[in-house]
Each structure stands twice: as structure tokens, then as C-alpha cells.
Scaffold this motif. Structure first.
Motif, PDB file in Angstrom:
ATOM      1  N   SER A 115      15.655  -8.200  -8.436  1.00 33.10           N
ATOM      2  CA  SER A 115      15.266  -8.673  -9.766  1.00 33.10           C
ATOM      3  C   SER A 115      16.483  -9.180 -10.525  1.00 33.10           C
ATOM      4  O   SER A 115      17.625  -8.894 -10.151  1.00 33.10           O
ATOM      5  N   GLU A 116      16.225  -9.893 -11.607  1.00 33.71           N
ATOM      6  CA  GLU A 116      17.321 -10.354 -12.469  1.00 33.71           C
ATOM      7  C   GLU A 116      18.062  -9.157 -13.071  1.00 33.71           C
ATOM      8  O   GLU A 116      19.281  -9.193 -13.242  1.00 33.71           O
ATOM      9  N   ALA A 117      17.321  -8.087 -13.387  1.00 35.39           N
ATOM     10  CA  ALA A 117      17.960  -6.906 -13.991  1.00 35.39           C
ATOM     11  C   ALA A 117      19.041  -6.341 -13.073  1.00 35.39           C
ATOM     12  O   ALA A 117      20.150  -6.049 -13.510  1.00 35.39           O
ATOM     13  N   CYS A 118      18.716  -6.209 -11.796  1.00 29.73           N
ATOM     14  CA  CYS A 118      19.702  -5.706 -10.832  1.00 29.73           C
ATOM     15  C   CYS A 118      20.851  -6.698 -10.651  1.00 29.73           C
ATOM     16  O   CYS A 118      22.014  -6.313 -10.627  1.00 29.73           O
ATOM     17  N   ALA A 119      20.522  -7.972 -10.531  1.00 26.46           N
ATOM     18  CA  ALA A 119      21.542  -9.002 -10.304  1.00 26.46           C
ATOM     19  C   ALA A 119      22.526  -9.076 -11.462  1.00 26.46           C
ATOM     20  O   ALA A 119      23.708  -9.357 -11.275  1.00 26.46           O
ATOM     21  N   ASN A 120      22.048  -8.797 -12.669  1.00 27.04           N
ATOM     22  CA  ASN A 120      22.895  -8.861 -13.859  1.00 27.04           C
ATOM     23  C   ASN A 120      23.575  -7.532 -14.185  1.00 27.04           C
ATOM     24  O   ASN A 120      24.209  -7.404 -15.215  1.00 27.04           O
ATOM     25  N   GLY A 121      23.422  -6.546 -13.310  1.00 30.52           N
ATOM     26  CA  GLY A 121      24.086  -5.265 -13.518  1.00 30.52           C
ATOM     27  C   GLY A 121      23.452  -4.423 -14.610  1.00 30.52           C
ATOM     28  O   GLY A 121      24.113  -3.572 -15.197  1.00 30.52           O
ATOM     29  N   HIS A 122      22.175  -4.657 -14.904  1.00 28.06           N
ATOM     30  CA  HIS A 122      21.456  -3.870 -15.912  1.00 28.06           C
ATOM     31  C   HIS A 122      22.173  -3.870 -17.256  1.00 28.06           C
ATOM     32  O   HIS A 122      22.321  -2.823 -17.892  1.00 28.06           O
ATOM     33  N   ILE A 123      22.616  -5.049 -17.678  1.00 28.83           N
ATOM     34  CA  ILE A 123      23.380  -5.153 -18.919  1.00 28.83           C
ATOM     35  C   ILE A 123      22.610  -4.696 -20.146  1.00 28.83           C
ATOM     36  O   ILE A 123      23.197  -4.232 -21.108  1.00 28.83           O
ATOM     37  N   SER A 124      21.277  -4.797 -20.097  1.00 33.15           N
ATOM     38  CA  SER A 124      20.509  -4.337 -21.251  1.00 33.15           C
ATOM     39  C   SER A 124      19.869  -2.974 -21.004  1.00 33.15           C
ATOM     40  O   SER A 124      19.033  -2.523 -21.773  1.00 33.15           O
ATOM     41  N   GLY A 125      20.273  -2.311 -19.911  1.00 36.02           N
ATOM     42  CA  GLY A 125      19.791  -0.967 -19.635  1.00 36.02           C
ATOM     43  C   GLY A 125      18.410  -0.901 -19.031  1.00 36.02           C
ATOM     44  O   GLY A 125      17.855   0.173 -18.863  1.00 36.02           O
ATOM     45  N   ASP A 126      17.852  -2.064 -18.695  1.00 42.63           N
ATOM     46  CA  ASP A 126      16.512  -2.070 -18.119  1.00 42.63           C
ATOM     47  C   ASP A 126      16.567  -1.895 -16.609  1.00 42.63           C
ATOM     48  O   ASP A 126      17.536  -2.239 -15.960  1.00 42.63           O
ATOM     49  N   GLY A 127      15.493  -1.323 -16.066  1.00 38.77           N
ATOM     50  CA  GLY A 127      15.380  -1.179 -14.625  1.00 38.77           C
ATOM     51  C   GLY A 127      14.670  -2.383 -14.043  1.00 38.77           C
ATOM     52  O   GLY A 127      14.256  -3.279 -14.774  1.00 38.77           O
ATOM     53  N   CYS A 128      14.485  -2.380 -12.732  1.00 40.20           N
ATOM     54  CA  CYS A 128      13.822  -3.518 -12.090  1.00 40.20           C
ATOM     55  C   CYS A 128      12.312  -3.502 -12.325  1.00 40.20           C
ATOM     56  O   CYS A 128      11.646  -4.505 -12.156  1.00 40.20           O
ATOM     57  N   GLY A 129      11.782  -2.337 -12.691  1.00 41.85           N
ATOM     58  CA  GLY A 129      10.365  -2.248 -13.004  1.00 41.85           C
ATOM     59  C   GLY A 129       9.463  -2.104 -11.785  1.00 41.85           C
ATOM     60  O   GLY A 129       8.251  -2.066 -11.933  1.00 41.85           O
ATOM     61  N   HIS A 130      10.032  -2.002 -10.595  1.00 39.80           N
ATOM     62  CA  HIS A 130       9.215  -1.851  -9.404  1.00 39.80           C
ATOM     63  C   HIS A 130       8.774  -0.400  -9.240  1.00 39.80           C
ATOM     64  O   HIS A 130       9.520   0.524  -9.564  1.00 39.80           O
ATOM     65  N   HIS A 131       7.591  -0.204  -8.759  1.00 38.30           N
ATOM     66  CA  HIS A 131       6.986   1.116  -8.628  1.00 38.30           C
ATOM     67  C   HIS A 131       7.876   2.085  -7.851  1.00 38.30           C
ATOM     68  O   HIS A 131       8.347   1.764  -6.768  1.00 38.30           O
ATOM     69  N   GLY A 132       8.141   3.253  -8.410  1.00 39.97           N
ATOM     70  CA  GLY A 132       8.900   4.287  -7.740  1.00 39.97           C
ATOM     71  C   GLY A 132      10.401   4.121  -7.782  1.00 39.97           C
ATOM     72  O   GLY A 132      11.129   4.942  -7.224  1.00 39.97           O
ATOM     73  N   CYS A 133      10.877   3.077  -8.425  1.00 37.58           N
ATOM     74  CA  CYS A 133      12.321   2.852  -8.479  1.00 37.58           C
ATOM     75  C   CYS A 133      12.838   3.154  -9.882  1.00 37.58           C
ATOM     76  O   CYS A 133      12.250   2.723 -10.870  1.00 37.58           O
ATOM     77  N   THR A 134      13.936   3.908  -9.958  1.00 35.88           N
ATOM     78  CA  THR A 134      14.464   4.321 -11.271  1.00 35.88           C
ATOM     79  C   THR A 134      15.847   3.745 -11.565  1.00 35.88           C
ATOM     80  O   THR A 134      16.599   4.297 -12.371  1.00 35.88           O
ATOM     81  N   CYS A 135      16.212   2.652 -10.890  1.00 41.43           N
ATOM     82  CA  CYS A 135      17.541   2.075 -11.122  1.00 41.43           C
ATOM     83  C   CYS A 135      17.663   1.564 -12.562  1.00 41.43           C
ATOM     84  O   CYS A 135      16.696   1.100 -13.142  1.00 41.43           O
ATOM     85  N   HIS A 136      18.821   1.684 -13.136  1.00 38.82           N
ATOM     86  CA  HIS A 136      19.052   1.177 -14.485  1.00 38.82           C
ATOM     87  C   HIS A 136      20.528   1.086 -14.829  1.00 38.82           C
ATOM     88  O   HIS A 136      20.910   1.006 -15.969  1.00 38.82           O
TER      89      HIS A 136
END
Length: 55
Positions: A33-54
Motif C-alpha cells: 500500500s501507499e501507507a507502507c511505501a511512504n513509511g507510515h508518515i501519518s501513522g496509518d496502517g495498510c488497512g488489510h485484514h489482520g495486519c497491524t503495521c503502522h
């Protein structure tokens, strides 16, 4: 010969497996996702089910 079509998202804390044909590529690495590619600059996760990256 085997062609790799899927890889783990390059984001360290992300659990997603990315289809390389749909991946967000940044610096030659595949992200789910863009969130992962951008290093979670706004603190958001990828939003995919079961994933808690942020981060």
C-alpha cells in the motif's frame, strides 16, 4: 524456471504478501500500500485484514 510473482511487503512490521503486478514499488522494493511505501508518515496502517503495521 520459476517466476516470483508474490513477495512479503517490504515494510518490516507488515504481514502482507504482495502480488508484484499490483505492488506499490519504491526504491525497488514491493509494498502492499501507499501507507507502507511512504513509511507510515501519518501513522496509518495498510488497512488489510489482520495486519497491524503502522510504523
Amino acid at each position: 524456471m520459476t517466476t516470483v510473482t508474490q513477495m512479503k511487503c517490504a515494510c518490516e512490521s507488515c504481514l502482507c504478501i504482495v502480488d508484484l503486478s499490483k505492488a506499490v514499488m519504491k526504491e525497488g522494493k514491493p509494498y502492499c500500500s501507499e501507507a507502507c511505501a511512504n513509511g507510515h508518515i501519518s501513522g496509518d496502517g495498510c488497512g488489510h485484514h489482520g495486519c497491524t503495521c503502522h510504523h
